[in-house]
Design a protein around this motif. Structure first.
Motif, PDB file in Angstrom:
ATOM      1  N   ASP A  37       1.094  -1.174   0.138  1.00 37.69           N
ATOM      2  CA  ASP A  37       0.379   0.103  -0.592  1.00 37.69           C
ATOM      3  C   ASP A  37       0.604   1.416   0.183  1.00 37.69           C
ATOM      4  O   ASP A  37       1.798   1.322   0.765  1.00 37.69           O
ATOM      5  CB  ASP A  37      -0.769  -0.111   1.378  1.00 37.69           C
ATOM      6  N   GLY A  38       0.012   2.431  -0.742  1.00 38.08           N
ATOM      7  CA  GLY A  38       1.152   3.609  -0.474  1.00 38.08           C
ATOM      8  C   GLY A  38       0.112   5.064  -0.419  1.00 38.08           C
ATOM      9  O   GLY A  38      -1.093   5.073  -1.147  1.00 38.08           O
ATOM     10  N   LYS A  39       0.415   5.986  -0.412  1.00 35.12           N
ATOM     11  CA  LYS A  39      -0.437   6.631  -0.006  1.00 35.12           C
ATOM     12  C   LYS A  39       0.429   8.273  -0.280  1.00 35.12           C
ATOM     13  O   LYS A  39       1.557   8.468  -0.292  1.00 35.12           O
ATOM     14  CB  LYS A  39      -1.594   7.151   1.252  1.00 35.12           C
ATOM     15  N   CYS A  40      -0.676   9.368  -0.220  1.00 32.42           N
ATOM     16  CA  CYS A  40       0.329  10.466  -0.085  1.00 32.42           C
ATOM     17  C   CYS A  40       0.289  11.638   1.369  1.00 32.42           C
ATOM     18  O   CYS A  40      -1.072  10.730   2.113  1.00 32.42           O
ATOM     19  CB  CYS A  40      -0.411  11.988  -0.646  1.00 32.42           C
ATOM     20  N   PHE A  70      -2.748   4.975  -3.310  1.00 30.15           N
ATOM     21  CA  PHE A  70      -1.799   3.414  -4.587  1.00 30.15           C
ATOM     22  C   PHE A  70      -1.922   2.577  -3.735  1.00 30.15           C
ATOM     23  O   PHE A  70      -1.533   2.338  -3.115  1.00 30.15           O
ATOM     24  CB  PHE A  70      -1.214   4.911  -5.589  1.00 30.15           C
ATOM     25  N   ARG A  71      -0.859   1.564  -4.850  1.00 28.59           N
ATOM     26  CA  ARG A  71      -0.536   0.531  -4.486  1.00 28.59           C
ATOM     27  C   ARG A  71       0.272  -0.095  -5.402  1.00 28.59           C
ATOM     28  O   ARG A  71       0.633   0.907  -6.727  1.00 28.59           O
ATOM     29  CB  ARG A  71      -1.997  -0.673  -4.635  1.00 28.59           C
ATOM     30  N   VAL A  72       1.688  -0.751  -4.557  1.00 29.01           N
ATOM     31  CA  VAL A  72       2.678  -0.736  -5.718  1.00 29.01           C
ATOM     32  C   VAL A  72       2.676  -2.224  -5.188  1.00 29.01           C
ATOM     33  O   VAL A  72       2.689  -2.945  -4.517  1.00 29.01           O
ATOM     34  CB  VAL A  72       4.209  -0.792  -4.783  1.00 29.01           C
ATOM     35  N   LYS A  73       2.882  -2.947  -6.672  1.00 25.40           N
ATOM     36  CA  LYS A  73       2.866  -4.196  -7.457  1.00 25.40           C
ATOM     37  C   LYS A  73       4.577  -4.992  -7.320  1.00 25.40           C
ATOM     38  O   LYS A  73       4.968  -4.573  -8.637  1.00 25.40           O
ATOM     39  CB  LYS A  73       2.251  -5.109  -7.587  1.00 25.40           C
ATOM     40  N   VAL A  74       4.963  -6.232  -6.659  1.00 30.74           N
ATOM     41  CA  VAL A  74       6.432  -5.891  -7.221  1.00 30.74           C
ATOM     42  C   VAL A  74       6.291  -7.438  -7.763  1.00 30.74           C
ATOM     43  O   VAL A  74       6.246  -8.504  -6.522  1.00 30.74           O
ATOM     44  CB  VAL A  74       7.590  -5.464  -5.709  1.00 30.74           C
TER      45      VAL A  74
END
Length: 290
Positions: free
Chosen positions: A234-237, A250-254
């Motif tokens: 998970d990501g965010k401002c 937003f999300r980050v997919k590795v």
């Protein structure tokens, strides 16, 4: 034995038992996984930098705790040893100065600050080292209140591609994460994030990566890392940026390089070629002022 001696002996026993109990509690909590990683929201090996950041964080807290215990102990000792006794009159004997003590409390803190600065600066330089080209370069554009991701042509990405995101809509129920802007990264490939803002100050933060950096209009900031563990994060401002700041998620997919290339091919098929640069900024900054 007089009552005074019995009272003093009882106090010593209570002090000893309390000290042993505190030492035991600290020893037990020190064995837990949460303590070992400093209660940070990730695991070692998530990226090339998480282990280094965790060590710096935990060791800093250990040093601070040791200094705190010594300081508290000296304060308590002074309170007890130099307390005003019953029947004492007048002021205690005054000392104008104590040169050895003054040298001690000036030089030791200075030495400690220099040591802390050395290790922090050493690790920070290693984390921010961009002396070698990254395998993947992603131009991340923050905007009220979503994200654009530009995958720049390079060693892994064969053509400039982009992906636009839309604002999350929080309704009080669970967020549909499948609709969030999603950034794809290939595992074990070094990544440069070029962080830019289209309007106001934002902040790019993926808690599991333990790195956060502001996105300032007219200025490009950078984060360099290598994701080393596949997964979705998970990501965010992390900078208050307006009315719907909380929905700037937003999300980050590795993923494996094969899956990463498949996503790049999908973007190409969808017509998402080229980059969405500063021509889409709400408040563009003149080139000569950048």
């Amino acid at each position: 034995m007089s009552s005074q001696n019995r009272t003093g002996s009882r106090r010593k026993q209570i002090t000893t038992i309390t000290g042993l109990a505190l030492a035991g509690a600290l020893a037990l909590t020190g064995c837990s996984p949460e303590v070992e990683k400093g209660w940070l929201p990730t695991e070692r090996g998530t990226t090339s930098n998480t282990g280094l950041i965790m060590d710096l964080w935990v060791n800093s807290w250990i040093a601070a705790l040791v200094v705190g215990i010594i300081t508290w102990g000296l304060m308590i000792w002074c309170i007890v040893a130099y307390r005003r006794r019953k029947g004492t009159v007048g002021f205690p004997r005054q000392n104008s100065f104590n040169l050895p003590l003054e040298v001690f409390y000036l030089t030791v803190p200075l030495f400690m600050v220099l040591v802390f600065f050395y290790f922090t600066d050493r690790d920070q330089q290693q984390i921010d080292d961009r002396s070698k080209p990254a395998d993947v370069v992603v131009d991340v554009r923050g905007k009220q209140w979503a994200w654009d991701f530009n995958y720049k042509k390079g060693a892994v990405v064969t053509e400039d591609l982009h992906e636009t995101g839309v604002q999350a809509h929080l309704t009080g129920n669970n967020v549909d994460k499948e609709k969030l802007p999603t950034l794809y990264l290939p595992v074990n490939k070094s990544v440069d994030f070029e962080l830019n803002s289209r309007d106001v100050i934002h902040s790019f933060w993926v808690p599991a990566f333990l790195q956060k950096r502001d996105m300032i209009p007219g200025k490009t900031n950078y984060i360099r890392l290598t994701p080393t563990k596949e997964g979705t994060y998970d990501g965010k401002c992390a900078e208050l940026c307006g009315e719907y700041h909380s929905e700037m998620l937003f999300r980050v997919k590795v993923v494996s390089e094969t899956e990463f290339q498949a996503h790049m091919n999908q973007l190409r098929q969808d017509g998402n070629t080229g980059l969405l640069g500063d021509e889409y900024d709400r408040n563009p900054v003149p080139t000569e002022t950048k």
